[in-house]
Design a protein around this motif. Structure first.
Motif, short mmCIF file in Angstrom:
data_model
loop_
_atom_site.label_atom_id
_atom_site.label_comp_id
_atom_site.label_asym_id
_atom_site.label_seq_id
_atom_site.Cartn_x
_atom_site.Cartn_y
_atom_site.Cartn_z
N SER A 263 -2.38 12.89 -13.18
CA SER A 263 -1.94 12.17 -14.37
C SER A 263 -3.06 12.08 -15.39
O SER A 263 -2.82 12.14 -16.61
CB SER A 263 -1.49 10.75 -13.98
N SER A 264 -4.30 11.95 -14.91
CA SER A 264 -5.44 11.85 -15.83
C SER A 264 -5.77 13.18 -16.50
O SER A 264 -6.47 13.20 -17.52
CB SER A 264 -6.66 11.32 -15.07
N PHE A 265 -5.31 14.30 -15.94
CA PHE A 265 -5.60 15.60 -16.54
C PHE A 265 -4.80 15.85 -17.82
O PHE A 265 -5.11 16.77 -18.58
CB PHE A 265 -5.30 16.74 -15.54
N GLY A 266 -3.76 15.05 -18.03
CA GLY A 266 -2.96 15.21 -19.25
C GLY A 266 -2.05 16.43 -19.19
O GLY A 266 -1.30 16.63 -18.23
N GLU A 267 -2.10 17.29 -20.21
CA GLU A 267 -1.22 18.46 -20.28
C GLU A 267 -1.55 19.48 -19.21
O GLU A 267 -0.67 20.21 -18.74
CB GLU A 267 -1.34 19.11 -21.66
N LEU A 268 -2.83 19.54 -18.80
CA LEU A 268 -3.21 20.52 -17.78
C LEU A 268 -2.79 20.07 -16.38
O LEU A 268 -2.81 20.86 -15.45
CB LEU A 268 -4.73 20.73 -17.82
N GLY A 269 -2.46 18.80 -16.22
CA GLY A 269 -2.08 18.29 -14.90
C GLY A 269 -0.67 18.66 -14.52
O GLY A 269 0.19 18.87 -15.38
N ASP A 270 -0.41 18.72 -13.23
CA ASP A 270 0.92 19.04 -12.69
C ASP A 270 1.32 17.94 -11.72
O ASP A 270 1.00 17.98 -10.53
CB ASP A 270 0.89 20.40 -12.00
N VAL A 271 1.98 16.93 -12.25
CA VAL A 271 2.35 15.76 -11.44
C VAL A 271 3.40 16.13 -10.41
O VAL A 271 3.39 15.64 -9.27
CB VAL A 271 2.83 14.62 -12.36
N GLU A 272 4.33 17.03 -10.79
CA GLU A 272 5.41 17.40 -9.87
C GLU A 272 4.87 18.09 -8.64
O GLU A 272 5.45 18.02 -7.56
CB GLU A 272 6.42 18.32 -10.59
N LEU A 273 3.75 18.79 -8.78
CA LEU A 273 3.14 19.46 -7.64
C LEU A 273 2.82 18.48 -6.52
O LEU A 273 2.95 18.80 -5.33
CB LEU A 273 1.86 20.18 -8.11
N VAL A 274 2.41 17.28 -6.89
CA VAL A 274 2.04 16.26 -5.89
C VAL A 274 3.24 15.41 -5.51
O VAL A 274 3.39 15.01 -4.35
CB VAL A 274 0.91 15.36 -6.45
N ARG A 275 4.12 15.16 -6.50
CA ARG A 275 5.23 14.24 -6.24
C ARG A 275 6.15 14.74 -5.13
O ARG A 275 6.69 13.95 -4.36
CB ARG A 275 6.01 14.03 -7.54
N VAL A 276 6.34 16.06 -5.03
CA VAL A 276 7.22 16.59 -3.98
C VAL A 276 6.60 16.43 -2.59
O VAL A 276 7.31 16.52 -1.58
CB VAL A 276 7.53 18.09 -4.24
N LYS A 277 5.28 16.18 -2.56
CA LYS A 277 4.62 16.02 -1.26
C LYS A 277 4.49 14.56 -0.84
O LYS A 277 4.03 14.29 0.27
CB LYS A 277 3.21 16.64 -1.33
N LEU A 278 4.85 13.66 -1.74
CA LEU A 278 4.71 12.24 -1.41
C LEU A 278 5.67 11.84 -0.29
O LEU A 278 6.81 12.31 -0.24
CB LEU A 278 5.00 11.38 -2.65
N PRO A 279 5.24 10.98 0.62
CA PRO A 279 6.10 10.56 1.74
C PRO A 279 7.00 9.41 1.35
O PRO A 279 6.81 8.76 0.32
CB PRO A 279 5.07 10.13 2.79
N LYS A 280 7.97 9.17 2.21
CA LYS A 280 8.83 7.99 2.08
C LYS A 280 8.27 6.88 2.97
O LYS A 280 7.85 7.14 4.10
CB LYS A 280 10.26 8.32 2.51
N LYS A 281 8.30 5.66 2.44
CA LYS A 281 7.84 4.51 3.22
C LYS A 281 9.00 3.96 4.02
O LYS A 281 10.05 3.65 3.47
CB LYS A 281 7.27 3.43 2.31
N LEU A 282 8.78 3.81 5.33
CA LEU A 282 9.81 3.28 6.24
C LEU A 282 9.26 2.04 6.92
O LEU A 282 8.13 2.03 7.42
CB LEU A 282 10.19 4.33 7.29
N LYS A 283 10.07 1.01 6.93
CA LYS A 283 9.68 -0.23 7.62
C LYS A 283 10.24 -0.17 9.05
O LYS A 283 11.45 -0.09 9.24
CB LYS A 283 10.21 -1.45 6.89
N LYS A 284 9.37 -0.21 10.03
CA LYS A 284 9.78 -0.09 11.44
C LYS A 284 9.26 -1.26 12.25
O LYS A 284 8.41 -2.03 11.78
CB LYS A 284 9.25 1.23 12.04
N ARG A 285 9.76 -1.36 13.46
CA ARG A 285 9.32 -2.41 14.39
C ARG A 285 8.76 -1.77 15.66
O ARG A 285 9.28 -0.75 16.12
CB ARG A 285 10.48 -3.33 14.76
N ARG A 286 7.73 -2.40 16.19
CA ARG A 286 7.18 -1.92 17.46
C ARG A 286 6.83 -3.12 18.33
O ARG A 286 6.57 -4.21 17.84
CB ARG A 286 5.94 -1.06 17.22
N GLN A 287 6.81 -2.84 19.61
CA GLN A 287 6.57 -3.91 20.57
C GLN A 287 5.08 -4.22 20.67
O GLN A 287 4.24 -3.31 20.68
CB GLN A 287 7.10 -3.50 21.95
#
Length: 706
Positions: free
Chosen positions: A630-654
């Motif tokens: 995002s800081s690179f401005g026009e030269l940056g490629d945000v979509e390149l990273v966004r597709v690699k972002l994980p999903k946050k899941l709330k889980k329970r463990r014993q």
């Protein structure tokens, strides 16, 4: 057969006949709520409305003597029956007597009171109410008789005496009241009774009688408070000689009493009011000599206040210092190893300013060496030497004695077991203040040889650096690192020194030696200092090489992020070159961005393949990458990273503890895109297997039909 025969213990009844048959609990078939609901408030209100009115006895009106006699007979029978049942209940007797009093039958009322006293004559409240009944109805002789019997039977109840005397005074019979007081005093009552007798005599201006009572009072209760009251009484009446005589007699008898301090203070204040300051001073001094010091705090305070008002400055100071000196002597005698007491004692003597006494106390204090060679016992003791040396240097201004104090202290400390860097440094700084640089170097060199410490090395290097002796600083750093090769602070400071001298190659060689050490206390600080050094020198290739070497040793998240930020910062360095054209600058920026992305990709690949369990670190790395794009401005490629972002899941463990499972806890898990695709592939694979099995089973069924 046995069950049918009767049981003798049950009255020849059978067991079945004696069983208790409880009713069967009713079962509610229809559990739906009723159409009309009734609240608890409504139930209570209806219950209140349906209550019957309270039945009260009718008011009875007596019109002739016959009815009155019947009423009295009935009431007396009720009271007598009640007394027969609860004879010990005092309230019943009181009500009975008051009822007879209300009927104006005083003889019967008196008879009831007498019967009540026969039950329990020790209850003084019954006597009080009986006498009050007689006085209220103006039976004075009867009342006196009651009071006389009461004080005879219960002479230790003060209230009876007070009431009896009060009645006599109300009747104006002072002689009778005095006679009652005399009867009371024969029982030797408490202080308040004597004071009441004295006040009684003073009300009638009988001074001599009051004085005689005071004499008996102090003989009966020989306490400090009694004598002080007696003396104040004489003082109030202007009899100064008599008051002084009272105090002197009290001192003769109660000089060793626990409350003697109060007596002496009162005596001295009396003499002070009489303008006899010398007498007061003698009393204070006599008291201070005879009363234990633990109980004389208030006396000392009063004495100091007295001296401030009537004495001179020397007398005041001597009084204060003498008192405190005695206290400190007692403390150090009881526990000679209590160094806090020695500090307080020395501070007292320093405030007085007597050099010989100050040195004497210091010598006595430093002679109390701790019994064990353990540093924790010496930590307070060593400050006695420090304060002694500072006193000799600053207050006494005796240089030779100061040097002797430091020398003796350094000889006394068992340096093979432990040492104190503070003493070495103070001794060296003292020599520097005396312009003896060679002696200061000798002391610090001896310290490094006998008991090397970080503080000594740092201070010695600082001194030589201020003097501009670079070669000595280098030698000291070499000694420092020989003694502690794992000390990253020393390596960094040594390299910083060489860099400040523009010795870049020497500084780089020192950093290389440092990171080659097998053990370091804070390696991350050393690597950071080395990297910052190369960046400051503009050696980007060397910096990249350093980052690669660091990543060979550790794959920590912060290292990856720092490496990527470095590559991104190289773009800013390129922008500072104004002579470059726009095309060249664009090419440089693109190259820097590609390098930064390559670092992030290498980090992501490492976490995906070699450390898949570190999902949180991988997610944080992707967040940093996204921010950077995002800081690179026009030269940056945000979509390149966004597709690699994980999903946050709330889980329970014993939660597992030593005793077994202890419940569940929630945590955040991360699901990366490649993991979700893998899970989808697994589902398709399972479905394909199921379809294949189903087709095979259908073929088998067709064969069977054929």
């Amino acid at each position: 057969m046995a069950n049918r025969e009767g049981d003798p213990s049950l009255g020849y009844l059978t067991r079945k006949e004696t069983e208790v048959k409880l009713p069967r609990p009713t079962r509610v078939k229809n559990k739906t709520p009723a159409p009309i609901q009734i609240t608890a408030e409504q139930i209570l209100r209806e219950a209140r409305e349906r209550q019957e009115a309270e039945i009260r006895p009718p008011k009875q009106k007596i019109t002739d003597p016959t009815e009155l006699a019947d009423y009295r007979l009935r009431k007396r029978k009720e009271y007598e029956d009640l007394i027969r049942r609860v004879r010990w209940n005092k309230s019943v007797w009181v009500k009975y007597a008051k009822w007879e009093e209300s009927q104006k039958d005083f003889k019967r009322a008196r008879s009831v009171w007498e019967r009540a006293l026969d039950v329990d004559y020790r209850d003084h409240t019954m006597w009080l109410k009986y006498a009050d009944f007689e006085m209220k109805n103006k039976f004075i002789k009867h009342a006196k008789n009651v009071w006389d019997r009461a004080v005879t039977l219960l002479p230790r109840v003060d209230q009876l005496w007070y009431k009896y005397i009060h009645m006599e005074e109300m009747l104006g019979d002072a002689a009778g009241a005095r006679q009652i007081f005399e009867r009371w005093m024969s029982w030797e009552p408490d202080q308040q009774a004597w004071l009441s007798y004295i006040k009684f005599e003073l009300r009638y201006n009988e001074i001599e009688r009051a004085r005689g009572i005071y004499e008996r009072f102090v003989q009966c209760i020989p306490k400090v408070g009694a004598w002080i009251r007696y003396a104040k009484f004489e003082m109030k009446n202007g009899e100064i000689s008599r008051a002084r005589n009272c105090y002197e007699r009290a001192v003769d008898k109660l000089a060793d009493d626990e409350e003697a301090e109060t007596l002496f203070v009162a005596f001295a204040e009396f003499e002070e009011k009489c303008k006899e300051t010398e007498r007061a001073r003698c009393i204070y001094k006599f008291a201070l000599d005879h009363i234990p010091k633990g109980r004389a705090e208030d006396l000392y305070r009063k004495f100091v206040a007295f001296e401030k008002q009537y004495g001179d400055k020397e007398g005041i100071e001597d009084a204060i210092v003498g008192k405190r000196r005695f206290q400190y002597e007692e403390e150090v005698r009881k526990n000679p190893l209590n160094y806090d007491s020695w500090f307080d004692y020395i501070r007292l003597e320093e405030s007085v300013g007597n050099k010989s006494r100050i040195r004497e106390v210091y010598e006595r204090a430093i002679a109390k060496v701790p019994p064990a060679d353990e540093k924790r016992y010496w930590q307070r003791y060593i400050y006695l030497w420090i304060n002694y040396a500072l006193y000799e240097e600053l207050d006494a201004q005796d240089v030779s004695r100061t040097r002797d104090v430091y020398s003796e202290c350094l000889k006394l400390i068992p340096h093979k077991k432990f040492s104190f860097a503070k003493i070495w440094l103070l001794a060296a700084q003292f020599e520097i203040r005396q312009l003896n640089l060679s002696d200061a170097r000798l002391i610090l060199g001896k310290a490094i040889g006998i008991a090397p410490k970080d503080k000594i090395f740092k201070k010695y290097i600082e001194i030589e650096l201020q003097l501009g002796n670079i070669d000595r600083c280098r030698k000291l750093y070499e000694k420092y690192l020989e003694w502690s090769p794992e000390n990253c602070y020393a390596w960094s400071k040594y390299a910083e020194l060489e860099r400040s001298l523009s010795e870049t190659e020497r500084a780089r060689a020192i950093f290389e030696l440092a990171i080659a050490q097998p053990a370091l206390d804070m390696p991350e600080l050393l690597w950071k200092a080395y990297i910052d050094f190369e960046i400051a020198e503009g050696e980007f290739e060397r910096t990249r090489h350093l980052y690669e070497r660091l990543l060979d040793r550790t794959k920590h998240l912060k290292v990856w992020i720092s490496y990527a930020k470095f590559e991104a910062s190289a773009m800013e360095e390129a922008e500072q070159h104004e002579e470059l054209s726009e095309d060249v600058l664009l090419e440089q920026r693109t190259l820097c961005i590609q390098r930064a992305r390559r670092v992030f990709e290498n980090a992501i690949n490492y976490y995906r393949t070699s450390a898949p369990e570190l999902k949180e670190e991988r997610a944080m790395l992707l967040e940093e990458w996204l921010n950077m794009e995002s800081s690179f401005g026009e030269l940056g490629d945000v979509e390149l990273v966004r597709v690699k972002l994980p999903k946050k899941l709330k889980k329970r463990r014993q939660i597992e503890i030593d005793d077994g499972p202890a419940g569940y806890e929630e945590y955040i898990d991360y699901l990366f895109p490649e993991e979700s695709q893998a899970s989808n592939l697994k589902i398709l694979e399972q479905a394909y297997k199921w379809k294949k099995q189903k087709v095979a089973s259908d073929d088998d069924d067709d064969d069977l039909d054929d």
